[in-house]
Write an enzyme that holds these catalytic residues in place. Structure first.
Site, PDB file in Angstrom:
ATOM      1  CB  CYS A 124      57.133  30.758 -23.900  1.00 35.52           C
ATOM      2  SG  CYS A 124      56.745  28.970 -23.893  1.00 35.52           S
ATOM      3  CB  CYS A 125      52.946  33.478 -24.928  1.00 30.60           C
ATOM      4  SG  CYS A 125      52.497  33.125 -23.345  1.00 30.60           S
ATOM      5  CB  CYS A 207      51.049  27.271 -19.212  1.00 31.61           C
ATOM      6  SG  CYS A 207      50.629  27.302 -21.000  1.00 31.61           S
ATOM      7  CB  CYS A 210      53.130  30.960 -16.678  1.00 32.09           C
ATOM      8  SG  CYS A 210      54.584  30.412 -17.802  1.00 32.09           S
ATOM      9  CB  CYS A 233      49.230  34.477 -23.344  1.00 32.07           C
ATOM     10  SG  CYS A 233      47.574  34.280 -24.030  1.00 32.07           S
TER      11      CYS A 233
HETATM   12  S1  SF4 Z   1      51.834  30.679 -20.510  1.00 36.74           S
HETATM   13 FE1  SF4 Z   1      53.882  30.101 -20.016  1.00 36.74          FE
HETATM   14  S2  SF4 Z   1      54.190  28.038 -20.841  1.00 36.74           S
HETATM   15 FE2  SF4 Z   1      52.339  28.771 -21.562  1.00 36.74          FE
HETATM   16  S3  SF4 Z   1      52.946  29.290 -23.672  1.00 36.74           S
HETATM   17 FE3  SF4 Z   1      53.138  31.351 -22.454  1.00 36.74          FE
HETATM   18  S4  SF4 Z   1      54.890  31.174 -21.532  1.00 36.74           S
HETATM   19 FE4  SF4 Z   1      54.924  29.156 -22.493  1.00 36.74          FE
END
Ligand code: SF4
Length: 237
Positions: A124-125, A207, A210, A233
Site C-alpha cells: 500500500c505504501c 495516514c 495506520c 513507509c
Molecule cells: S500509511 Fe497506511 S494507508 Fe498510508 S500508504 Fe501506507 S499502508 Fe497505505
C-alpha cells in the site's frame, strides 16, 4: 516493489561526506541556505506536515528560499492534515502541491479487493507513496526532509547531508540534530501552524488508518502501523 538502489559517483560521495561533517553542528537555517545555494533549482522538499516539517517550512518562508514542495497525498490522510495543508499554504505562500497516485482510493481498493493497508501495508505504501516519489525524483538532485535522530532508533544515524539510494538524490535533514522539544519550542515561539492531532495524543502523524495516539513513555513513532512489524513507509528506510 523492487527498487533498484542508485549509487553516487565517488565525487558525489566525497562531496556529501565532506558537507555532512561540515554542517553537522550548523543551524537549520544555515543548512537550508547551503542546500538552496548548492542545489536550487534542482532542490525539492517532501512533507507530511509533521511538526518538524512545519518548522522547516516556516524557515524556508522566513529565509525567502523558494523551492518546489510536495505532499504525498495517499488519499488516506487525516482531514486535520488536509486543513493544515491549506493553512500553511495561506500563511507562508509556499505553493505546496499535493501529489497523488494516478489511481483513486476507490479504484485502488476495488482492484485490491478492499483496503490494502490491512493486509499488505508495505505494498500500500509502495503504491500510494513510493511510486509517486519515484516519478518526481528524476526532476531533482536533492531533497529536504524533516527527519530527526531522536524520532526513533531507526533514525538515530540520520545524516544532515546524506545519499538517498532509493531515489538517487542527495538527502538533507536540517533538523537531524534537533530534539522534539526544540521543535515545539520553535512552534510556540513563532506561532508555526501545526496539526491539531498533536493536541489529542498523536506524536507522529501519517495516514489515518495506520496511525494511533501514543502513550507516555512510548517512542514518538510507536503509533505508526501499531501492532505490525512495519516502522517506516519506505520513503526513509
Ligand atoms: S500509511 Fe497506511 S494507508 Fe498510508 S500508504 Fe501506507 S499502508 Fe497505505
Amino acid at each position: 516493489m523492487i527498487t533498484i538502489k542508485k549509487i553516487p559517483t565517488p565525487e558525489q560521495a566525497e562531496f556529501i561526506e565532506r558537507w555532512n561533517v561540515a554542517l553537522d553542528k550548523s543551524s537549520p537555517e544555515d543548512i537550508l541556505t547551503w542546500a538552496y545555494n548548492t542545489y536550487s533549482p534542482k532542490l525539492t522538499m517532501g512533507t507530511a506536515l509533521g511538526n518538524s516539517g512545519c518548522v522547516i517550512l516556516s524557515m524556508l518562508a522566513k529565509l525567502n528560499l523558494r523551492i518546489p514542495i510536495f505532499n504525498l497525498d495517499t488519499g488516506y490522510q487525516f482531514p486535520e492534515t488536509l486543513e493544515l495543508f491549506d493553512q500553511i499554504n495561506v500563511k507562508y505562500g509556499l505553493g505546496i502541491i499535493r501529489r497523488t497516485s494516478d489511481i483513486s482510493v476507490a479504484e485502488f481498493e476495488t482492484i485490491n479487493g478492499g483496503a490494502l493497508y490491512n493486509i499488505d501495508p508495505d505494498r500500500c505504501c509502495y503504491e500510494r507513496k513510493i511510486k509517486v516519489l519515484e516519478s518526481i525524483a528524476p526532476n531533482y538532485d536533492a531533497w529536504i526532509s524533516g527527519l530527526r535522530r531522536d524520532q526513533s532508533s531507526t533514525r538515530a544515524n540520520t545524516q544532515v547531508v546524506g545519499w538517498d539510494a532509493k531515489f538517487g538524490l542527495v538527502k538533507i535533514a536540517p533538523l537531524a540534530h534537533w530534539t522534539n522539544k526544540d521543535v515545539w519550542k520553535r512552534i510556540v515561539e513563532e506561532s508555526v501552524p501545526y496539526n491539531k492531532l498533536y493536541d489529542q495524543g498523536y506524536t507522529s502523524i501519517g495516514c489515518q488508518p495506520c496511525t494511533r495516539p501514543t502513550s507516555a513513555g512510548e517512542d514518538e513513532r510507536a503509533g505508526r502501523w501499531a501492532g505490525k512489524q512495519k516502522t517506516e513507509c519506505g520513503l526513509h528506510g
